[in-house]
Design a protein around this motif. Sequence first.
Motif, mmCIF file in Angstrom:
data_model
loop_
_atom_site.group_PDB
_atom_site.id
_atom_site.type_symbol
_atom_site.label_atom_id
_atom_site.label_comp_id
_atom_site.label_asym_id
_atom_site.label_seq_id
_atom_site.Cartn_x
_atom_site.Cartn_y
_atom_site.Cartn_z
ATOM 1 N N GLU A 5 52.223 27.488 88.424
ATOM 2 C CA GLU A 5 52.998 27.795 89.634
ATOM 3 C C GLU A 5 52.336 28.899 90.444
ATOM 4 O O GLU A 5 52.305 28.855 91.674
ATOM 5 C CB GLU A 5 54.429 28.204 89.239
ATOM 6 C CG GLU A 5 55.246 27.102 88.588
ATOM 7 C CD GLU A 5 55.500 25.949 89.544
ATOM 8 O OE1 GLU A 5 55.482 26.179 90.777
ATOM 9 O OE2 GLU A 5 55.690 24.818 89.072
ATOM 10 N N GLN A 6 51.798 29.910 89.752
ATOM 11 C CA GLN A 6 51.130 31.004 90.462
ATOM 12 C C GLN A 6 49.889 30.509 91.198
ATOM 13 O O GLN A 6 49.655 30.880 92.364
ATOM 14 C CB GLN A 6 50.743 32.103 89.463
ATOM 15 C CG GLN A 6 51.927 32.856 88.883
ATOM 16 C CD GLN A 6 51.524 33.851 87.802
ATOM 17 O OE1 GLN A 6 50.344 34.003 87.516
ATOM 18 N NE2 GLN A 6 52.509 34.506 87.212
ATOM 19 N N LEU A 7 49.107 29.675 90.524
ATOM 20 C CA LEU A 7 47.905 29.130 91.177
ATOM 21 C C LEU A 7 48.265 28.270 92.376
ATOM 22 O O LEU A 7 47.604 28.325 93.417
ATOM 23 C CB LEU A 7 47.093 28.321 90.157
ATOM 24 C CG LEU A 7 46.274 29.135 89.148
ATOM 25 C CD1 LEU A 7 45.685 28.223 88.080
ATOM 26 C CD2 LEU A 7 45.149 29.893 89.861
ATOM 27 N N LEU A 8 49.308 27.461 92.236
ATOM 28 C CA LEU A 8 49.724 26.600 93.355
ATOM 29 C C LEU A 8 50.171 27.442 94.550
ATOM 30 O O LEU A 8 49.896 27.092 95.703
ATOM 31 C CB LEU A 8 50.851 25.668 92.902
ATOM 32 C CG LEU A 8 50.456 24.554 91.932
ATOM 33 C CD1 LEU A 8 51.693 23.809 91.445
ATOM 34 C CD2 LEU A 8 49.496 23.580 92.599
ATOM 35 N N THR A 9 50.853 28.559 94.268
ATOM 36 C CA THR A 9 51.296 29.443 95.353
ATOM 37 C C THR A 9 50.093 30.068 96.066
ATOM 38 O O THR A 9 50.040 30.125 97.301
ATOM 39 C CB THR A 9 52.204 30.549 94.784
ATOM 40 O OG1 THR A 9 53.332 29.955 94.139
ATOM 41 C CG2 THR A 9 52.688 31.464 95.898
ATOM 42 N N SER A 70 52.252 14.196 88.430
ATOM 43 C CA SER A 70 53.566 14.609 88.926
ATOM 44 C C SER A 70 53.503 15.726 89.966
ATOM 45 O O SER A 70 54.441 15.910 90.735
ATOM 46 C CB SER A 70 54.441 15.061 87.751
ATOM 47 O OG SER A 70 53.847 16.150 87.066
ATOM 48 N N LEU A 71 52.406 16.492 89.977
ATOM 49 C CA LEU A 71 52.307 17.622 90.909
ATOM 50 C C LEU A 71 51.990 17.140 92.323
ATOM 51 O O LEU A 71 51.076 16.348 92.532
ATOM 52 C CB LEU A 71 51.212 18.591 90.442
ATOM 53 C CG LEU A 71 51.522 19.403 89.174
ATOM 54 C CD1 LEU A 71 50.298 20.198 88.741
ATOM 55 C CD2 LEU A 71 52.703 20.343 89.410
ATOM 56 N N GLU A 72 52.745 17.636 93.296
ATOM 57 C CA GLU A 72 52.536 17.256 94.691
ATOM 58 C C GLU A 72 51.149 17.660 95.177
ATOM 59 O O GLU A 72 50.577 17.017 96.052
ATOM 60 C CB GLU A 72 53.609 17.914 95.576
ATOM 61 C CG GLU A 72 55.025 17.426 95.325
ATOM 62 C CD GLU A 72 55.182 15.957 95.684
ATOM 63 O OE1 GLU A 72 54.553 15.519 96.654
ATOM 64 O OE2 GLU A 72 55.919 15.254 94.982
ATOM 65 N N VAL A 78 45.769 17.813 98.385
ATOM 66 C CA VAL A 78 45.712 19.048 99.153
ATOM 67 C C VAL A 78 44.276 19.558 99.237
ATOM 68 O O VAL A 78 43.845 20.070 100.284
ATOM 69 C CB VAL A 78 46.635 20.114 98.517
ATOM 70 C CG1 VAL A 78 46.457 21.465 99.200
ATOM 71 C CG2 VAL A 78 48.087 19.652 98.604
ATOM 72 N N PHE A 79 43.513 19.416 98.151
ATOM 73 C CA PHE A 79 42.127 19.877 98.164
ATOM 74 C C PHE A 79 41.323 19.165 99.254
ATOM 75 O O PHE A 79 40.579 19.782 100.012
ATOM 76 C CB PHE A 79 41.479 19.638 96.792
ATOM 77 C CG PHE A 79 40.062 20.135 96.697
ATOM 78 C CD1 PHE A 79 39.783 21.420 96.270
ATOM 79 C CD2 PHE A 79 38.995 19.325 97.065
ATOM 80 C CE1 PHE A 79 38.476 21.892 96.189
ATOM 81 C CE2 PHE A 79 37.688 19.775 96.994
ATOM 82 C CZ PHE A 79 37.430 21.073 96.561
#
Length: 418
Positions: A5-9, A70-72, A78-79
């Motif tokens: 979660e931290q990396l995604l943020t 499962s991750l958006e 996004v990359f």
Amino acid sequence: MDNVEQLLTVLQDIRQHITRIYENFKKTSKSRLTEGYVETKMSILQEYWVAFTNNHNSLIRIVTKEQRKSLEYFKNEVFVDCEENYIQGKAAMKDFLQPAHPQSSSIPAIGSPLSMKQQVKLPNIEVPTFAGNYEDWPTFQDLFISLIHKNDGISKVQKLQYLKLSVSGEAENLLKHIQVTEDNYDQAWEVLRQRYNNKRLIVTSILRKLFNQKKLQSPSVSHIKALLDTTNQCLHSLNNLNINTDQWDPLIVYIITNKLDLESQKGWEEYVSKEVSGDLPTFSILKKFLEIKFRTLELLQSSTKEKNTVHTFHTTTNFKACVLCKEHHALCHCKSFGKMNLQKRREYINQNNICYNCLIPGHPVKYCRSSSTCRICHKRHHTLLHHSPTASTQGNLLQEYQTQHCNTATGPTYKDLS
């Protein structure tokens, strides 16, 4: 999961900065677009991109393949989207810093139609999945090379990301410990090629699939289609490997006919005796026979379904619940209805919109399609509704019918009175 979660943020924040730098650069007035200003912007953009790729690689290392599905972040690519903004932003800045030359007038300005056309996002690339089966490698290799490997519009980091997302099973384990970096793509691709690009193993796997098909126990549309399709697929795969199967007809015919059920084998012998007189049957003739076979079975299945539907309809129609007692019989067989006197039976028929002739609700007697009539007077009403001047209006019609028409002591049953 907290680290994820931290990396995604962090990645989302950096992505917004990269997008904002490019958008603001396009809107900047020409008076502010000095060489120093643009170089500073480009330097900041580069720093953000390095930070984004580092965090992206950290994310790749800690998430599993199931989590990626499962991750958006991965589903929305996004990359890829962020890299496109980075490339367009840096390209626009570099174009601005190029020294003037005679053909500079032909270079499109920022925001021009050509520049806007370059910003159009391409559709997502559908990459095939490879699970480590040798016979699937040639197809996977050709498709991946065409879609990804030779695509100059994709960086090697992206290519490696696509590659890792396109494998499962044993093939996935081979690449599991290879980090997603620019320098590792060629190594990862070569690891897969060394393991699976083995012609002898590929051919052995295809032949095993061809020869080990299951024997049919009974004629079945799906099984006959599978037998035919698998055989065609194996032969095409061998031909693609430059193995000539043109002279294999006697062998293929022998193998496939022995996989058929007894009934289909008899049908084949009858068919081939008419099609071929003395010569060996070809695989093309066998294919034609199998196609006729499964199409015939499909037609028979459709016909059977229609008959079953009609039968079910009639069964449901003939055995609806009794409108009076709700049991599983027609009104004319209802004991409660038979025990009523004639006047009450007629009143019940009138009040419930029931046909006088067939005792089925829903239509008047003038629209009744039943050919039956009263067994006493032969008019268009049911025997249970027949009025006889000699019978008491409160008497039981069953007793009257028994007295007039039966010599047995038991008299007629309810189903005799239709």
